[in-house]
Design an enzyme around this catalytic site. Structure first.
Site, mmCIF file in Angstrom:
data_model
loop_
_atom_site.group_PDB
_atom_site.id
_atom_site.type_symbol
_atom_site.label_atom_id
_atom_site.label_comp_id
_atom_site.label_asym_id
_atom_site.label_seq_id
_atom_site.Cartn_x
_atom_site.Cartn_y
_atom_site.Cartn_z
ATOM 1 N N SER A 239 0.483 -1.026 0.020
ATOM 2 C CA SER A 239 0.284 -0.043 -0.258
ATOM 3 C C SER A 239 0.793 1.368 -0.262
ATOM 4 C CB SER A 239 -1.221 -0.273 1.626
ATOM 5 O OG SER A 239 -0.551 0.065 2.745
ATOM 6 N N LYS A 240 -0.212 2.150 0.148
ATOM 7 C CA LYS A 240 0.666 3.978 -0.462
ATOM 8 C C LYS A 240 1.788 3.558 1.491
ATOM 9 C CE LYS A 240 -1.716 6.878 -3.234
ATOM 10 N NZ LYS A 240 -0.308 5.983 -4.646
ATOM 11 N N ARG A 241 2.121 3.256 2.060
ATOM 12 C CA ARG A 241 2.583 3.224 3.296
ATOM 13 C C ARG A 241 3.680 2.719 3.516
ATOM 14 N NH1 ARG A 241 1.891 -0.442 7.344
ATOM 15 N NH2 ARG A 241 0.135 -1.460 5.601
ATOM 16 N N HIS A 242 3.747 1.752 1.579
ATOM 17 C CA HIS A 242 5.291 1.338 1.539
ATOM 18 C C HIS A 242 6.311 2.211 0.859
ATOM 19 C CE1 HIS A 242 3.063 -2.357 3.421
ATOM 20 N NE2 HIS A 242 4.062 -2.234 4.271
ATOM 21 N N GLU A 249 4.680 8.365 -10.791
ATOM 22 C CA GLU A 249 4.711 8.728 -9.134
ATOM 23 C C GLU A 249 6.365 8.613 -8.918
ATOM 24 O OE1 GLU A 249 3.507 8.587 -4.944
ATOM 25 O OE2 GLU A 249 1.429 8.053 -6.306
#
Ligand code: GLU
Length: 467
Positions: A239-242, A249
């Site tokens: 997820s974006k957390r990683h 991007e």
């Protein structure tokens, strides 16, 4: 191999940006096709009209092009409706599909019932054998009459068996002109003569359904290879957390495509040699599905950062300076006016860059008179102010007398004094005077790149500061 020519595909749905898992599948398909002298196909799976958007198709293409994963053929499912209809009509004629009129609510209620009774969540449709066409809402369902198991060999996982009664009758289309994923994929893979379907593990449960459809349509199945999921370092779903999940991007943040290719190759594939650093060409030479593991592939942004630093170091100097111009746009005019100086700045800081975007911080000293706390001029925070003043004045005097301006002549002019007075005590304040930072390239190099006039100006500024 049943097909004479290797043909692989990547089949993204344009419902969001290209993410790292799909890009990794694209890479493996591309490399496998190139290795075998085959073709790599880009197929946009846009049958879900509500969720598909043209801008995502553009993004997917831009991301693949940026990575260098160029496709040999291009298709868009929304342009193939006639073909799907023709095949659905055939299945209808064969009695292999039927209209199931049940609403989502009815199916949900049936499922809840089944779950209570601990029965498999299989829709038992009273219309499957009625032979009567039903009007209204609903879907076209495939009549799954297979007994026992559906078996296929996965190139990575070996034999995979699924009980046919755990699948039941599954939906294939909303109507004759609106096919659903499993059906459109089967038609396209056959029509495009796809020899190898290499895709994420999350599609394993779709494969038996696709095999049933292939069998009903008398298509020869392709070979299958299901890649391990990409997981975060804590083994949870990525997820974006990683880290960023969208490929573009990474481009915006200043990762090099070479680094991403290398990084993604290591998400599941184990290189045969003892190096983790390889280019796309090496990958094409060494790649094989037998070296792809089953275990979840761990996404570690530190590994990517390490690879990116490695590729930044390997980049040809002029090329790197050119790439960095975009990321240093705040100094674009100055760079345009003095590209030679820019190349010198880049040569000096390239070892410090993790991403191309980090040039903004790493090269700030080259363009801005740094604004820093005068306390920073004191070596280890201990040197007397009077000594800082004395050393800077002495250094200024020696440098202003110097005509031949390059790193070694600057060093030669200052070395004896620094050795006599203490290297740190002399060179630390000089470095701070020139860069305004705790961490920067060395003082001789800084002075050289800044040029004599600016070097003396910055020392003067520090002298005023320290007095
Ligand atoms: N459109 C599907 C996806 O994006 C393709 C899956 C497949 O490769 O069959 O997941």
């Amino acid at each position: 191999m049943s097909h004479s020519k290797v043909r692989t595909r990547i089949a993204p749905s344009p419902t969001g940006p290209l993410h790292i898992g799909t890009a990794r599948s694209a890479l493996f398909n591309f490399v496998y096709a190139r290795k075998c002298g085959g073709a790599f196909i880009l197929r946009i799976e846009d049958t879900d009209v509500e969720r598909s958007e043209a801008r995502y198709e553009d993004e997917v293409k831009a991301a693949l092009e940026w990575l260098g994963l160029t496709w040999d053929e291009f298709y868009r499912q929304s342009e193939r409706t006639d073909l799907y209809e023709q095949r659905l009509r055939k299945l209808e004629g064969d009695g292999a599909i039927y209209w199931c009129p049940h609403t989502m609510e009815e199916l949900g209620a049936e499922r809840a019932h089944q779950s209570e009774a601990k029965a498999p969540p299989i829709h038992q449709c009273e219309f499957r054998d009625s032979g009567k066409p039903v009007k209204g809402a609903g879907v076209l369902r495939f009549k799954n009459n297979r007994e026992g198991e559906i078996v296929f060999r996965d190139a990575i996982r070996g034999e995979i068996r699924t009980r046919s009664d755990s699948i039941g009758d599954f939906s294939v289309a909303k109507d004759f002109r609106t096919p659903l994923y499993n059906f459109a994929v089967v038609i396209d893979d056959a029509d495009m003569k796809i020899s190898h379907v290499i895709r994420g593990e999350d599609h394993i449960s779709n494969t038996p359904k696709q095999l049933l459809l292939q069998s009903a349509l008398e298509f020869e199945p392709p070979a299958y290879a299901h890649l391990p999921l990409v997981l975060g370092p804590d083994r949870s779903k990525l997820s974006k957390r990683h880290g960023p999940t969208s490929l573009l991007e990474y481009r915006e943040q200043g990762y090099l495509p070479e680094a991403l290719i290398n990084f993604m190759a290591l998400l599941g594939w184990h290189p045969p040699g003892d190096t983790d650093v390889f280019a796309l060409d090496d990958l094409i030479r060494d790649f094989g599905l037998e070296r792809v593991g089953k275990a979840g592939a761990i996404f570690d942004i530190e590994k990517l950062n390490w690879l990116n630093r490695e590729y930044i170091r390997r980049r040809a100097p002029e090329k790197l300076a050119q790439d960095l111009t975009f990321f240093a746009s705040q100094w674009a005019d100055a760079i345009d006016a003095d590209s030679e100086r820019w190349e010198r700045v880049v040569a000096l800081v390239r070892e410090r860059l993790t991403t191309l975007a980090s040039i903004s911080d790493a090269a700030r000293w080259a363009w801005e008179i740094p604004d820093y706390d005068p306390e920073l001029l004191r070596w280890k925070g201990e040197e007397e102010r009077a000594d800082v003043y004395r050393h800077l004045t002495a250094v200024r005097e020696k440098l202003s007398a110097l005509d031949d301006w390059n790193s070694s002549s600057i060093e030669a002019a200052l070395r004896p004094y620094a050795e006599a007075e203490g290297r740190g005590a002399v060179l630390w304040p000089l470095r701070v005077a020139l860069s305004g930072e705790k961490n920067s390239p060395g003082p001789f190099e800084l002075a050289y790149v800044l040029g004599k006039r600016e070097t003396l100006e910055r020392i003067d500024h520090a002298i005023i500061h320290s007095s």
